[in-house]
Motif scaffolding. Sequence first.
Motif, PDB file in Angstrom:
ATOM      1  N   GLU A   1      95.422 -11.664  13.986  1.00 42.72           N
ATOM      2  CA  GLU A   1      95.204 -12.963  14.907  1.00 42.72           C
ATOM      3  C   GLU A   1      93.875 -12.950  15.614  1.00 42.72           C
ATOM      4  O   GLU A   1      93.301 -14.004  15.850  1.00 42.72           O
ATOM      5  CB  GLU A   1      96.333 -12.588  16.224  1.00 42.72           C
TER       6      GLU A   1
ATOM      7  N   LEU B   1      83.901 -22.020  13.376  1.00 44.61           N
ATOM      8  CA  LEU B   1      84.054 -23.141  12.923  1.00 44.61           C
ATOM      9  C   LEU B   1      84.059 -24.283  13.774  1.00 44.61           C
ATOM     10  O   LEU B   1      82.920 -25.204  13.521  1.00 44.61           O
ATOM     11  CB  LEU B   1      85.404 -23.380  12.160  1.00 44.61           C
TER      12      LEU B   1
ATOM     13  N   LEU C   1      90.183 -27.661   6.213  1.00 46.83           N
ATOM     14  CA  LEU C   1      88.895 -27.062   5.435  1.00 46.83           C
ATOM     15  C   LEU C   1      89.097 -27.668   4.025  1.00 46.83           C
ATOM     16  O   LEU C   1      88.135 -27.905   3.267  1.00 46.83           O
ATOM     17  CB  LEU C   1      88.980 -25.847   5.353  1.00 46.83           C
TER      18      LEU C   1
ATOM     19  N   VAL D   1      94.390 -15.731   5.929  1.00 49.80           N
ATOM     20  CA  VAL D   1      93.299 -15.512   6.798  1.00 49.80           C
ATOM     21  C   VAL D   1      92.326 -14.609   6.436  1.00 49.80           C
ATOM     22  O   VAL D   1      91.123 -14.844   6.350  1.00 49.80           O
ATOM     23  CB  VAL D   1      93.709 -14.834   8.247  1.00 49.80           C
TER      24      VAL D   1
ATOM     25  N   ILE E   1     101.688 -19.107  14.472  1.00 51.08           N
ATOM     26  CA  ILE E   1     100.367 -18.829  13.907  1.00 51.08           C
ATOM     27  C   ILE E   1     100.194 -19.292  12.371  1.00 51.08           C
ATOM     28  O   ILE E   1      99.362 -19.620  11.902  1.00 51.08           O
ATOM     29  CB  ILE E   1      99.995 -17.338  14.259  1.00 51.08           C
TER      30      ILE E   1
ATOM     31  N   LEU F   1      85.561 -27.854   1.938  1.00 55.58           N
ATOM     32  CA  LEU F   1      85.072 -26.286   2.110  1.00 55.58           C
ATOM     33  C   LEU F   1      85.969 -25.176   1.719  1.00 55.58           C
ATOM     34  O   LEU F   1      85.569 -24.057   1.849  1.00 55.58           O
ATOM     35  CB  LEU F   1      84.661 -26.200   3.610  1.00 55.58           C
ATOM     36  N   LEU F   2      87.051 -25.533   1.251  1.00 56.04           N
ATOM     37  CA  LEU F   2      88.133 -24.616   0.862  1.00 56.04           C
ATOM     38  C   LEU F   2      88.718 -25.182  -0.297  1.00 56.04           C
ATOM     39  O   LEU F   2      89.189 -26.216  -0.280  1.00 56.04           O
ATOM     40  CB  LEU F   2      89.007 -24.382   1.936  1.00 56.04           C
TER      41      LEU F   2
ATOM     42  N   VAL G   1      97.460 -21.470  10.859  1.00 62.07           N
ATOM     43  CA  VAL G   1      96.607 -21.101   9.588  1.00 62.07           C
ATOM     44  C   VAL G   1      96.554 -22.111   8.551  1.00 62.07           C
ATOM     45  O   VAL G   1      95.615 -22.632   8.191  1.00 62.07           O
ATOM     46  CB  VAL G   1      97.025 -19.742   9.019  1.00 62.07           C
TER      47      VAL G   1
ATOM     48  N   GLU H   1      90.828 -21.028  -4.870  1.00 65.07           N
ATOM     49  CA  GLU H   1      90.105 -19.981  -4.411  1.00 65.07           C
ATOM     50  C   GLU H   1      90.416 -18.650  -3.522  1.00 65.07           C
ATOM     51  O   GLU H   1      90.316 -17.670  -3.721  1.00 65.07           O
ATOM     52  CB  GLU H   1      88.957 -20.845  -3.426  1.00 65.07           C
ATOM     53  N   LEU H   2      91.485 -19.122  -2.712  1.00 67.97           N
ATOM     54  CA  LEU H   2      92.242 -18.263  -2.073  1.00 67.97           C
ATOM     55  C   LEU H   2      92.855 -17.312  -2.877  1.00 67.97           C
ATOM     56  O   LEU H   2      93.011 -16.190  -2.622  1.00 67.97           O
ATOM     57  CB  LEU H   2      93.245 -18.771  -0.915  1.00 67.97           C
TER      58      LEU H   2
ATOM     59  N   MET I   1      90.876 -16.616   3.436  1.00 73.06           N
ATOM     60  CA  MET I   1      89.674 -17.853   3.995  1.00 73.06           C
ATOM     61  C   MET I   1      88.547 -17.330   4.427  1.00 73.06           C
ATOM     62  O   MET I   1      87.500 -17.961   4.463  1.00 73.06           O
ATOM     63  CB  MET I   1      90.613 -18.282   5.241  1.00 73.06           C
TER      64      MET I   1
ATOM     65  N   LEU J   1      84.602 -18.352   3.112  1.00 72.83           N
ATOM     66  CA  LEU J   1      83.843 -19.092   4.140  1.00 72.83           C
ATOM     67  C   LEU J   1      82.537 -18.140   4.071  1.00 72.83           C
ATOM     68  O   LEU J   1      81.625 -18.922   4.218  1.00 72.83           O
ATOM     69  CB  LEU J   1      84.601 -19.217   5.449  1.00 72.83           C
TER      70      LEU J   1
ATOM     71  N   VAL K   1      90.562 -15.027  -4.485  1.00 72.36           N
ATOM     72  CA  VAL K   1      90.093 -13.755  -3.413  1.00 72.36           C
ATOM     73  C   VAL K   1      91.389 -12.755  -3.284  1.00 72.36           C
ATOM     74  O   VAL K   1      90.800 -11.542  -3.564  1.00 72.36           O
ATOM     75  CB  VAL K   1      89.654 -14.649  -2.131  1.00 72.36           C
TER      76      VAL K   1
ATOM     77  N   PHE L   1      91.688 -14.400  13.087  1.00 71.98           N
ATOM     78  CA  PHE L   1      91.881 -15.978  13.134  1.00 71.98           C
ATOM     79  C   PHE L   1      91.314 -16.711  14.091  1.00 71.98           C
ATOM     80  O   PHE L   1      90.622 -17.749  14.057  1.00 71.98           O
ATOM     81  CB  PHE L   1      93.258 -16.346  12.979  1.00 71.98           C
TER      82      PHE L   1
ATOM     83  N   ILE M   1      87.628 -16.849  13.491  1.00 73.56           N
ATOM     84  CA  ILE M   1      87.037 -17.865  12.297  1.00 73.56           C
ATOM     85  C   ILE M   1      87.099 -19.219  13.013  1.00 73.56           C
ATOM     86  O   ILE M   1      86.214 -19.942  12.929  1.00 73.56           O
ATOM     87  CB  ILE M   1      88.143 -17.898  11.282  1.00 73.56           C
ATOM     88  N   GLN M   2      88.159 -19.479  13.880  1.00 76.74           N
ATOM     89  CA  GLN M   2      88.408 -20.749  14.524  1.00 76.74           C
ATOM     90  C   GLN M   2      87.164 -20.883  15.535  1.00 76.74           C
ATOM     91  O   GLN M   2      86.654 -22.133  15.597  1.00 76.74           O
ATOM     92  CB  GLN M   2      89.635 -20.652  15.582  1.00 76.74           C
TER      93      GLN M   2
ATOM     94  N   LEU N   1      94.783 -25.581   9.538  1.00 74.03           N
ATOM     95  CA  LEU N   1      93.261 -25.016   9.468  1.00 74.03           C
ATOM     96  C   LEU N   1      92.888 -25.199   7.853  1.00 74.03           C
ATOM     97  O   LEU N   1      91.842 -25.711   7.718  1.00 74.03           O
ATOM     98  CB  LEU N   1      92.828 -23.688  10.089  1.00 74.03           C
ATOM     99  N   GLU N   2      93.450 -24.588   6.968  1.00 72.73           N
ATOM    100  CA  GLU N   2      93.515 -24.457   5.742  1.00 72.73           C
ATOM    101  C   GLU N   2      93.436 -26.003   5.122  1.00 72.73           C
ATOM    102  O   GLU N   2      92.556 -26.484   4.425  1.00 72.73           O
ATOM    103  CB  GLU N   2      94.513 -23.791   4.866  1.00 72.73           C
TER     104      GLU N   2
END
Lengths: 83, 196
Positions: free
Chosen positions: A67, A77, B21, A33, B10, B26-27, B14, B31-32, A36, A40, B35, A70, A73-74, B17-18
């Motif tokens: 949490e 987006l 993207l 998270v 969760i 977009l991802l 995650v 890259e992750l 990401m 972004l 970072v 996240f 972010i959601q 969503l990854e």
Amino acid sequence: MPRLNDVGGQDGFGPVLEELDEPPFHADWEAHVMAMNRALIGRGIYNLDEFRDAVERTMSHQSSYYENWFRAIQTLLKERGVV
Amino acid sequence: MSDDHDDSPIAARVRELEAILEEKGLLDPRELDQVLEAFAAKASPANGFRVVARAWTDDGFRARLLDDANDALPELGLSMGGGLQVQQLHVVENTEDVHNVIVCTLCSCYPLSLLGPSPTWYKSPAYRARVVSHPREVLEQFGLTLPESTKIEVWDANAESRYMVLPRRPGGTEDLTEAGLAALVTRNGLIGTAAV
């Protein structure tokens, strides 16, 4: 009206609990998270101030730190029509 | 890094969503990793320890650090520009009469590059709410009891400003090298929830 995140001086949050030898992240998804979000922001999908604003308006004290990240972010987006 | 919770709902969301993207371009999974590697390499409390040790041994540096920390940090090869935006660092010095402690009441602002990843308690509503109204009580929870005569100053960080505490140099350390002094400093000492 102050936002939910503006907690300075408030009562009722209980004692400060210190975790000894705490790792930077408690689970792999937390690191994802964080990374990401940086990626972004780095791509200009949203900026840091927009992210802070999103955390502040969508956060819950019942959720953990990442949490809340996240959820923010959601939200961003979704609002930008990215997902 | 722990994988203990990777079967949690969760973690699955995650990953989902990854994947979306990545599909949209977009991802990039690499890259992750980049970072995270950059974060781990740049954000270390050892940087803050070095700053304190230099300030204890070099009065000129200490004066420059207290005057404008962003200007002084490059002397140690450090800067406040490693993150998403440059922040102004203010170093606040503990003395016999004044003890400093830092907080971010609104969120979690923290000088990551000098103190490393922030602990969960620093980001918790409990600490953020209480340290501004009852600092002496919170410091006692950390095992730091200060004389009644010591004034406590609480510094509230924000999006543009970060704070770091310059702890008092312990007595009996006259013979230590700069590296030896740096080894005495602790993360909580830089936050102000411990003395050194």
